[in-house]
Design a protein around this motif. Structure first.
Motif: not given
Length: 124
Positions: A50-79
């Motif tokens: 988990l730490s490595l995954a978070r660090k990876y996302l931090e290193v490549y933070k310019t490659w991805w964008e956070e999306v926040d839609m349907h966040s009232d649903l369970p994670t898989d439903d929101a995805l």
């Protein structure tokens, strides 16, 4: 969390597309990483992944964008709902989510053994 096994998911996708796709990570997925980190705080292997995954996302933070839609649903439903609304492809190895995506005609990409890209409903 495939980066723990020396698999670079962004790079694998970039190798397959003739263009640089936009990557999105749902806010609920980021939240799940934090929840899992606290839940498994006594497991060195899981917290390392988990730490490595978070660090990876931090290193490549310019490659991805956070999306926040349907966040009232369970994670898989929101995805699934977010992917349908925005016409996105879900990149996951979660078997249950892959099956649900197929049933909902949502395109998916996953990793096989050795980091081989496996696609479903999408030609890359």
């Amino acid at each position: 969390m495939s980066v723990y096994d020396k698999v670079d998911p962004f790079d694998l996708i970039l190798e397959k597309f003739s263009y640089k796709p936009r990557f999105y990570i749902h806010k609920l997925v980021l939240k799940e990483l934090d929840i899992l980190f606290h839940k498994y705080n006594k497991s060195t292997k899981i917290t390392s992944k988990l730490s490595l995954a978070r660090k990876y996302l931090e290193v490549y933070k310019t490659w991805w964008e956070e999306v926040d839609m349907h966040s009232d649903l369970p994670t898989d439903d929101a995805l699934l709902e977010t992917a349908k609304d925005l016409g996105l492809i879900i990149f996951t190895n979660d078997e249950c989510l892959r099956k649900r995506a197929k049933m909902n005609n949502v395109e998916i990409i996953s990793l096989g053994r050795g980091g081989k890209v496996i696609k479903s409903f999408h030609t890359i």
